[in-house]
Motif scaffolding. Structure first.
Motif, PDB file in Angstrom:
ATOM      1  N   LEU A 111      -5.302   9.047  14.975  1.00 23.64           N
ATOM      2  CA  LEU A 111      -6.693   8.897  14.537  1.00 23.64           C
ATOM      3  C   LEU A 111      -6.861   7.711  13.596  1.00 23.64           C
ATOM      4  O   LEU A 111      -7.861   6.991  13.651  1.00 23.64           O
ATOM      5  CB  LEU A 111      -7.165  10.177  13.845  1.00 23.64           C
ATOM      6  CG  LEU A 111      -7.362  11.403  14.733  1.00 23.64           C
ATOM      7  CD1 LEU A 111      -7.674  12.628  13.887  1.00 23.64           C
ATOM      8  CD2 LEU A 111      -8.481  11.173  15.736  1.00 23.64           C
ATOM      9  N   MET A 112      -5.878   7.503  12.740  1.00 24.94           N
ATOM     10  CA  MET A 112      -5.963   6.402  11.786  1.00 24.94           C
ATOM     11  C   MET A 112      -5.774   5.048  12.462  1.00 24.94           C
ATOM     12  O   MET A 112      -6.315   4.034  12.016  1.00 24.94           O
ATOM     13  CB  MET A 112      -4.907   6.575  10.687  1.00 24.94           C
ATOM     14  CG  MET A 112      -5.196   7.685   9.710  1.00 24.94           C
ATOM     15  SD  MET A 112      -3.879   7.836   8.478  1.00 24.94           S
ATOM     16  CE  MET A 112      -4.568   9.103   7.404  1.00 24.94           C
ATOM     17  N   ALA A 113      -4.978   5.016  13.522  1.00 26.58           N
ATOM     18  CA  ALA A 113      -4.650   3.745  14.183  1.00 26.58           C
ATOM     19  C   ALA A 113      -5.791   3.201  15.025  1.00 26.58           C
ATOM     20  O   ALA A 113      -5.920   1.987  15.198  1.00 26.58           O
ATOM     21  CB  ALA A 113      -3.408   3.915  15.054  1.00 26.58           C
ATOM     22  N   PRO A 127       0.813  -1.222   0.000  1.00 24.48           N
ATOM     23  CA  PRO A 127       0.000   0.000   0.000  1.00 24.48           C
ATOM     24  C   PRO A 127       0.842   1.267   0.000  1.00 24.48           C
ATOM     25  O   PRO A 127       0.445   2.287  -0.563  1.00 24.48           O
ATOM     26  CB  PRO A 127      -0.827  -0.110   1.292  1.00 24.48           C
ATOM     27  CG  PRO A 127      -0.092  -1.083   2.146  1.00 24.48           C
ATOM     28  CD  PRO A 127       0.568  -2.039   1.204  1.00 24.48           C
ATOM     29  N   PHE A 128       2.030   1.202   0.617  1.00 21.65           N
ATOM     30  CA  PHE A 128       2.887   2.390   0.656  1.00 21.65           C
ATOM     31  C   PHE A 128       3.391   2.745  -0.739  1.00 21.65           C
ATOM     32  O   PHE A 128       3.346   3.911  -1.154  1.00 21.65           O
ATOM     33  CB  PHE A 128       4.060   2.144   1.601  1.00 21.65           C
ATOM     34  CG  PHE A 128       4.947   3.342   1.806  1.00 21.65           C
ATOM     35  CD1 PHE A 128       4.430   4.544   2.251  1.00 21.65           C
ATOM     36  CD2 PHE A 128       6.309   3.263   1.561  1.00 21.65           C
ATOM     37  CE1 PHE A 128       5.243   5.659   2.453  1.00 21.65           C
ATOM     38  CE2 PHE A 128       7.137   4.369   1.754  1.00 21.65           C
ATOM     39  CZ  PHE A 128       6.602   5.562   2.194  1.00 21.65           C
ATOM     40  N   ALA A 129       3.868   1.744  -1.488  1.00 20.72           N
ATOM     41  CA  ALA A 129       4.376   1.996  -2.841  1.00 20.72           C
ATOM     42  C   ALA A 129       3.252   2.433  -3.773  1.00 20.72           C
ATOM     43  O   ALA A 129       3.411   3.371  -4.568  1.00 20.72           O
ATOM     44  CB  ALA A 129       5.061   0.741  -3.378  1.00 20.72           C
ATOM     45  N   THR A 130       2.104   1.742  -3.672  1.00 24.31           N
ATOM     46  CA  THR A 130       0.958   2.123  -4.509  1.00 24.31           C
ATOM     47  C   THR A 130       0.490   3.527  -4.165  1.00 24.31           C
ATOM     48  O   THR A 130       0.217   4.343  -5.049  1.00 24.31           O
ATOM     49  CB  THR A 130      -0.206   1.127  -4.291  1.00 24.31           C
ATOM     50  OG1 THR A 130       0.262  -0.200  -4.530  1.00 24.31           O
ATOM     51  CG2 THR A 130      -1.361   1.432  -5.232  1.00 24.31           C
ATOM     52  N   HIS A 131       0.445   3.787  -2.866  1.00 26.37           N
ATOM     53  CA  HIS A 131       0.016   5.108  -2.395  1.00 26.37           C
ATOM     54  C   HIS A 131       0.963   6.204  -2.869  1.00 26.37           C
ATOM     55  O   HIS A 131       0.543   7.252  -3.352  1.00 26.37           O
ATOM     56  CB  HIS A 131      -0.091   5.059  -0.861  1.00 26.37           C
ATOM     57  CG  HIS A 131       0.313   6.301  -0.146  1.00 26.37           C
ATOM     58  ND1 HIS A 131       1.452   6.372   0.603  1.00 26.37           N
ATOM     59  CD2 HIS A 131      -0.263   7.515  -0.051  1.00 26.37           C
ATOM     60  CE1 HIS A 131       1.566   7.582   1.130  1.00 26.37           C
ATOM     61  NE2 HIS A 131       0.536   8.287   0.753  1.00 26.37           N
ATOM     62  N   LYS A 164      -2.131   1.325   5.674  1.00 23.63           N
ATOM     63  CA  LYS A 164      -0.699   1.156   5.955  1.00 23.63           C
ATOM     64  C   LYS A 164      -0.425   1.176   7.453  1.00 23.63           C
ATOM     65  O   LYS A 164       0.297   0.321   7.985  1.00 23.63           O
ATOM     66  CB  LYS A 164       0.100   2.264   5.264  1.00 23.63           C
ATOM     67  CG  LYS A 164       1.601   2.176   5.471  1.00 23.63           C
ATOM     68  CD  LYS A 164       2.272   3.503   5.150  1.00 23.63           C
ATOM     69  CE  LYS A 164       1.977   4.530   6.225  1.00 23.63           C
ATOM     70  NZ  LYS A 164       2.720   5.789   6.056  1.00 23.63           N
ATOM     71  N   ILE A 165      -1.025   2.122   8.168  1.00 24.93           N
ATOM     72  CA  ILE A 165      -0.777   2.265   9.605  1.00 24.93           C
ATOM     73  C   ILE A 165      -1.375   1.093  10.380  1.00 24.93           C
ATOM     74  O   ILE A 165      -0.769   0.579  11.325  1.00 24.93           O
ATOM     75  CB  ILE A 165      -1.326   3.610  10.112  1.00 24.93           C
ATOM     76  CG1 ILE A 165      -0.409   4.743   9.623  1.00 24.93           C
ATOM     77  CG2 ILE A 165      -1.428   3.636  11.637  1.00 24.93           C
ATOM     78  CD1 ILE A 165      -0.943   6.129   9.869  1.00 24.93           C
ATOM     79  N   ILE A 220      -5.584  -5.635   1.209  1.00 27.97           N
ATOM     80  CA  ILE A 220      -6.965  -5.771   0.756  1.00 27.97           C
ATOM     81  C   ILE A 220      -7.851  -6.281   1.891  1.00 27.97           C
ATOM     82  O   ILE A 220      -8.958  -5.765   2.120  1.00 27.97           O
ATOM     83  CB  ILE A 220      -7.045  -6.710  -0.466  1.00 27.97           C
ATOM     84  CG1 ILE A 220      -6.290  -6.099  -1.654  1.00 27.97           C
ATOM     85  CG2 ILE A 220      -8.504  -6.975  -0.840  1.00 27.97           C
ATOM     86  CD1 ILE A 220      -6.239  -6.971  -2.885  1.00 27.97           C
ATOM     87  N   HIS A 221      -7.352  -7.289   2.627  1.00 25.20           N
ATOM     88  CA  HIS A 221      -8.103  -7.806   3.767  1.00 25.20           C
ATOM     89  C   HIS A 221      -8.303  -6.722   4.821  1.00 25.20           C
ATOM     90  O   HIS A 221      -9.381  -6.617   5.429  1.00 25.20           O
ATOM     91  CB  HIS A 221      -7.357  -8.998   4.379  1.00 25.20           C
ATOM     92  CG  HIS A 221      -8.043  -9.599   5.567  1.00 25.20           C
ATOM     93  ND1 HIS A 221      -7.652  -9.328   6.864  1.00 25.20           N
ATOM     94  CD2 HIS A 221      -9.111 -10.434   5.656  1.00 25.20           C
ATOM     95  CE1 HIS A 221      -8.429  -9.972   7.699  1.00 25.20           C
ATOM     96  NE2 HIS A 221      -9.321 -10.667   7.004  1.00 25.20           N
ATOM     97  N   CYS A 222      -7.277  -5.917   5.024  1.00 20.06           N
ATOM     98  CA  CYS A 222      -7.363  -4.823   5.998  1.00 20.06           C
ATOM     99  C   CYS A 222      -8.436  -3.823   5.593  1.00 20.06           C
ATOM    100  O   CYS A 222      -9.265  -3.418   6.415  1.00 20.06           O
ATOM    101  CB  CYS A 222      -6.004  -4.128   6.114  1.00 20.06           C
ATOM    102  SG  CYS A 222      -5.969  -2.744   7.271  1.00 20.06           S
TER     103      CYS A 222
END
Length: 314
Positions: free
Chosen positions: A244-246, A80-84, A139-140, A159-161
């Motif tokens: 907040l994201m975590a 996700p980091f690279a795609t992001h 990612k987080i 994707i599962h996340c």
């Protein structure tokens, strides 16, 4: 008077690189940056989420993660980091070029520093809402998981996340921390694009469309310097964004109700300096990341300038 007008014609608009080429250059730079700097991003996230003093610093954090979870854990969340990063830089560079075109003087083709700041801020806001927030939430969540056994981890992959977050928290769970992300990215990009252009002109006498191509090391210096100021100014937004994201809405009542509440809570419980947790790894990641990205991006746009702009008719 007529002779004077003939001798001093109105200025001709400068030739510029089209937005799609800026977008392509940003996407290629993002891929290279992600692969090089992912471990620093993992360490930054772990430090920002550490409220009990488990990690004693950057080196201790990296060593602990490697020892207890394996070296590959330092690349957790790479997909996700690279795609992001790739999508983010594509949108950032392309939209910034579009916004700059809107703020340029129609007669001279030049853009003021105020226009450059506004274009950068607009690009940062757009990337934050469209790409950065949902990708960083995933990612987080992946990076904060600890352990070696995949079966014990809540999230099995990006994707599962994402599916779990949507199922447990609703679609808007992917946009947790959107407000501080918008503030962080908008401010960062406003400063970064303005500073990068200023350093190119100041250090190397490079102006867009002049056909001059910077050497990679020159682009890296300008990019590194341009990427330094943002993390210091936007540290609190980044810490609040991560907190907040975590937090998961599936686990009961949320500790942080929003951006302002999170800032107040962190300040009250952990002190003022806690709002700049993870600053050093951010400074280890963002300026070098900008250096890498701009070294790649400038070569791509430089090739376009040499090939299509230098001899193109005005």
């Amino acid at each position: 008077m007529d002779n004077k007008r003939e001798q001093n014609p109105s200025p001709v608009p400068k030739k510029t690189i089209p937005p799609y080429m800026k977008a392509v250059s940003g996407s290629l730079g993002g891929v290279v940056e992600a692969c090089c700097l992912q471990p620093i991003d993992v360490i930054k996230t772990r430090l920002q989420l550490d409220t009990t003093g488990t990690y004693r610093g950057i080196i201790h954090c990296g060593a602990t993660v490697s020892r207890t979870e394996g070296v590959r854990a330092l690349w957790k969340g790479l997909t996700p980091f690279a795609t992001h990063l790739t999508l983010k830089y594509t949108l950032r560079m392309g939209s910034n070029a579009v916004f700059q075109s809107a703020f340029k003087d129609s007669k001279t083709g030049k853009i003021s520093n105020q226009g450059r700041l506004m274009a950068g801020f607009g690009a940062g806001v757009l990337e934050a809402l469209a790409i950065v927030t949902p990708f960083e939430v995933v990612k987080i969540r992946l990076q904060q998981q600890r352990g070696l056994s995949p079966e014990l981890l809540k999230y099995k992959g990006p994707i599962h996340c994402a599916r779990m977050i949507i199922r447990e928290e609703g679609l808007f769970g992917l946009w947790a921390g959107a407000a501080p992300t918008v503030m962080r990215n908008g401010t960062n990009q406003a400063a970064m694009f303005t500073a990068k252009n200023a350093f190119d002109v100041l250090l190397w006498k490079k102006h867009e469309g002049d056909g001059k191509v910077l050497q990679p090391w020159q682009s890296m210096i300008s990019g590194f310097l341009a990427g330094t100021a943002g993390p210091v100014c936007t540290g609190p937004f980044d810490v609040v964004k991560t907190r907040l994201m975590a937090q998961s809405r599936g686990g009961g009542e949320l500790k942080y109700k929003g951006m302002v509440h999170a800032i107040r809570t962190i300040y009250a419980e952990e002190g003022l300096l806690a709002l700049w947790k993870g600053l050093l790894p951010r400074l280890m990641r963002i300026p070098p990341g900008q250096a890498i990205m701009w070294a790649v991006a400038d070569q791509v746009t430089g090739f376009y300038e040499r090939r299509y702009l230098r001899n193109a008719p005005l």
